[in-house]
Design an enzyme around this catalytic site. Structure first.
Site, PDB file in Angstrom:
ATOM      1  N   ARG A  47     -54.792  21.085 -54.670  1.00 54.16           N
ATOM      2  CA  ARG A  47     -56.231  20.757 -54.773  1.00 54.16           C
ATOM      3  C   ARG A  47     -56.460  19.694 -55.368  1.00 54.16           C
ATOM      4  O   ARG A  47     -55.494  18.714 -55.330  1.00 54.16           O
ATOM      5  CB  ARG A  47     -57.060  21.973 -55.861  1.00 54.16           C
ATOM      6  CG  ARG A  47     -55.927  22.590 -56.948  1.00 54.16           C
ATOM      7  CD  ARG A  47     -55.684  21.417 -58.000  1.00 54.16           C
ATOM      8  NE  ARG A  47     -56.752  20.728 -58.492  1.00 54.16           N
ATOM      9  CZ  ARG A  47     -56.665  19.575 -58.948  1.00 54.16           C
ATOM     10  NH1 ARG A  47     -55.579  19.104 -59.156  1.00 54.16           N
ATOM     11  NH2 ARG A  47     -57.799  18.946 -59.476  1.00 54.16           N
ATOM     12  N   GLY A  48     -57.853  19.078 -55.353  1.00 54.54           N
ATOM     13  CA  GLY A  48     -58.152  17.825 -55.362  1.00 54.54           C
ATOM     14  C   GLY A  48     -58.466  17.124 -53.934  1.00 54.54           C
ATOM     15  O   GLY A  48     -57.745  17.253 -52.996  1.00 54.54           O
ATOM     16  N   ALA A  49     -59.576  16.423 -53.912  1.00 56.48           N
ATOM     17  CA  ALA A  49     -60.189  16.120 -52.572  1.00 56.48           C
ATOM     18  C   ALA A  49     -59.185  15.230 -51.741  1.00 56.48           C
ATOM     19  O   ALA A  49     -59.041  15.426 -50.613  1.00 56.48           O
ATOM     20  CB  ALA A  49     -61.396  15.357 -52.920  1.00 56.48           C
ATOM     21  N   ARG A  87     -62.002  24.617 -47.077  1.00 56.27           N
ATOM     22  CA  ARG A  87     -62.629  24.502 -48.022  1.00 56.27           C
ATOM     23  C   ARG A  87     -63.799  23.714 -47.815  1.00 56.27           C
ATOM     24  O   ARG A  87     -63.671  22.592 -47.039  1.00 56.27           O
ATOM     25  CB  ARG A  87     -61.930  23.977 -49.382  1.00 56.27           C
ATOM     26  CG  ARG A  87     -60.723  24.745 -49.972  1.00 56.27           C
ATOM     27  CD  ARG A  87     -60.333  24.557 -51.197  1.00 56.27           C
ATOM     28  NE  ARG A  87     -61.221  24.420 -52.473  1.00 56.27           N
ATOM     29  CZ  ARG A  87     -61.128  24.048 -53.498  1.00 56.27           C
ATOM     30  NH1 ARG A  87     -59.736  23.389 -53.902  1.00 56.27           N
ATOM     31  NH2 ARG A  87     -61.833  24.325 -54.383  1.00 56.27           N
ATOM     32  N   GLN A 189     -58.388  23.525 -64.805  1.00 56.92           N
ATOM     33  CA  GLN A 189     -57.884  22.502 -64.325  1.00 56.92           C
ATOM     34  C   GLN A 189     -57.419  21.307 -65.463  1.00 56.92           C
ATOM     35  O   GLN A 189     -56.528  20.569 -65.489  1.00 56.92           O
ATOM     36  CB  GLN A 189     -58.512  21.806 -63.002  1.00 56.92           C
ATOM     37  CG  GLN A 189     -58.419  22.465 -61.726  1.00 56.92           C
ATOM     38  CD  GLN A 189     -59.954  23.229 -61.610  1.00 56.92           C
ATOM     39  OE1 GLN A 189     -60.311  23.759 -63.033  1.00 56.92           O
ATOM     40  NE2 GLN A 189     -60.200  23.310 -60.517  1.00 56.92           N
ATOM     41  N   ASP A 230     -65.630  15.077 -55.303  1.00 56.10           N
ATOM     42  CA  ASP A 230     -65.293  15.537 -54.043  1.00 56.10           C
ATOM     43  C   ASP A 230     -66.060  15.114 -52.907  1.00 56.10           C
ATOM     44  O   ASP A 230     -65.511  15.347 -51.784  1.00 56.10           O
ATOM     45  CB  ASP A 230     -65.185  17.145 -53.809  1.00 56.10           C
ATOM     46  CG  ASP A 230     -64.002  17.614 -54.764  1.00 56.10           C
ATOM     47  OD1 ASP A 230     -63.238  18.200 -54.346  1.00 56.10           O
ATOM     48  OD2 ASP A 230     -64.211  17.539 -56.338  1.00 56.10           O
ATOM     49  N   ASN A 240     -69.040  17.347 -57.659  1.00 54.41           N
ATOM     50  CA  ASN A 240     -67.638  17.163 -58.383  1.00 54.41           C
ATOM     51  C   ASN A 240     -67.418  18.877 -58.943  1.00 54.41           C
ATOM     52  O   ASN A 240     -68.315  19.440 -58.784  1.00 54.41           O
ATOM     53  CB  ASN A 240     -67.630  16.061 -59.506  1.00 54.41           C
ATOM     54  CG  ASN A 240     -66.284  16.102 -59.903  1.00 54.41           C
ATOM     55  OD1 ASN A 240     -65.151  16.055 -58.928  1.00 54.41           O
ATOM     56  ND2 ASN A 240     -66.182  16.080 -61.109  1.00 54.41           N
ATOM     57  N   LYS A 241     -66.380  19.060 -59.630  1.00 56.44           N
ATOM     58  CA  LYS A 241     -66.146  20.196 -60.151  1.00 56.44           C
ATOM     59  C   LYS A 241     -67.201  20.925 -61.085  1.00 56.44           C
ATOM     60  O   LYS A 241     -67.888  20.158 -61.715  1.00 56.44           O
ATOM     61  CB  LYS A 241     -64.560  20.300 -60.934  1.00 56.44           C
ATOM     62  CG  LYS A 241     -64.311  21.385 -61.684  1.00 56.44           C
ATOM     63  CD  LYS A 241     -64.076  22.525 -60.327  1.00 56.44           C
ATOM     64  CE  LYS A 241     -63.123  21.993 -59.472  1.00 56.44           C
ATOM     65  NZ  LYS A 241     -62.968  22.978 -58.352  1.00 56.44           N
TER      66      LYS A 241
END
Length: 351
Positions: A47-49, A87, A189, A230, A240-241
């Site tokens: 995960r992570g853009a 995603r 996270q 993201d 973002n998250k």
């Protein structure tokens, strides 16, 4: 600085560090076809853009290898579409797939050329992380006490990270006193991944629950907030998250700088504002359970958006590999994207 990497390309497989198992177990998952790569992205093995974009690029290479010597780009469309469907929010995924499609369209040796492009994307991200770290570190005060949200480090990128690259650069310069890591419910996270990374690097870190940030700001114990992203819309709105928007509101109330860090591949000039950014909804189980333990009564409805949008008016500056963008973002972000397109941080490496 960090020895952490979320992925290893072997030539016939993509090995991913299973981030669902951290920080307790370090387990690697070998993906030998594009469908396994797609599943790993959906299930948040990776995960992570930026990391998602890199991972998807290698997934296209696996599809090309499986298609055989006579394959054409048209033969890879199911893989390209399947990876794109994994995603919806992080634009790096689509940016990387567009690059792979463009390289394949002019390829003389499809699999080899696509592997060279995926490797170039990976290597460019390492260099972008380093550049973002140096640009962003200059924004922080001496003895900085910095709050960060989610995980934006080596686990989320091909290098030192985005926001964590800034923190790592400032730490190397002797200018960081302490990092506060929001735990980042519901997937944790921050507590699981950011704290694990920073502990390995010896950077003083304290994990707090998401609800504690306001208290620490009120007491004057935080000097700045640095987060990743993201997707950045053309007007500077930032996805973002989930929970990031709330932190930005707190910064505005307490007069603290709120910095966003992301490569130009995260800037989506085709999206006018944050209202146009699709927000991924994740499974309810991520909220109802912590690990294997249920923490929500059976039958209670759950809402689980994975991201929120922070309006540009709450963003102090956006750091990319090209430097520091400030309002008006419609102008400064377009200039960063144009500069990145002109340089691409140097030529891609030899295949």
């Amino acid at each position: 600085m960090t020895t952490v990497t979320p992925m290893r390309w072997t030539g016939d497989a993509l090995e991913l560090l299973d981030q669902r198992r951290l920080p307790v177990d370090e387990v690697w998952v070998a993906c030998r076809d594009w469908r396994a790569v797609a599943e790993a992205i959906v299930e948040m093995v990776v995960r992570g853009a930026p990391a998602i974009g890199i991972t998807a690029a290698y997934g296209v290479v696996l599809a090309a290898r499986a298609a055989g010597p006579g394959a054409t780009l048209a033969d890879l469309e199911p893989a390209l579409a399947g990876l794109a469907a994994t995603r919806p929010t992080a634009v790096n995924l689509f940016w990387a797939l567009d690059r792979m499609r463009a390289r394949g369209a002019v390829s003389a040796s499809l699999a080899d050329d696509l592997e060279a492009e995926a490797t170039a994307i990976h290597d460019e991200d390492r260099r972008m992380c380093s550049a973002m770290g140096d640009h962003g570190a200059a924004l922080l005060p001496d003895a900085a006490r910095v709050l960060t949200h989610c995980n934006t480090g080596a686990l989320a990128t091909g290098g030192d990270g985005t926001a964590l690259a800034v923190i790592r650069s400032a730490w190397r310069q002797g200018r960081v006193a302490r990092i506060y890591a929001d735990e980042t419910r519901p997937f944790l996270q921050g507590s699981r991944l950011t704290a694990w990374e920073l502990q390995r690097d010896g950077i003083p870190t304290r994990v707090i629950t998401d609800s504690m940030a306001a208290h620490l700001m009120q007491r004057g114990e935080i000097d700045a907030v640095v987060v990743g992203t993201d997707r950045v819309a053309a007007n500077g709105d930032v996805a973002n998250k989930i929970g990031t928007y709330g932190v930005a509101v707190l910064c505005a109330h307490h007069g603290l700088p709120f910095y966003v860090v992301g490569p130009t591949s995260t800037i989506d000039l085709g999206t006018a504002s944050g209202a146009d950014i699709p927000i991924e909804r994740r499974p309810a189980r991520e909220v109802t359970h912590v690990g294997e333990r249920r923490v929500v009564p059976e039958g209670v409805e759950v809402e689980n958006p994975a991201f929120d949008v922070t309006p540009a008016a709450l963003v102090t500056a956006i750091v990319t590999e090209q430097g520091v963008a400030r309002p008006p973002y419609a102008t400064s972000l377009a200039a960063h994207v144009a500069a990145a397109g002109a340089t691409r941080l140097g030529p891609p490496p030899d295949p």
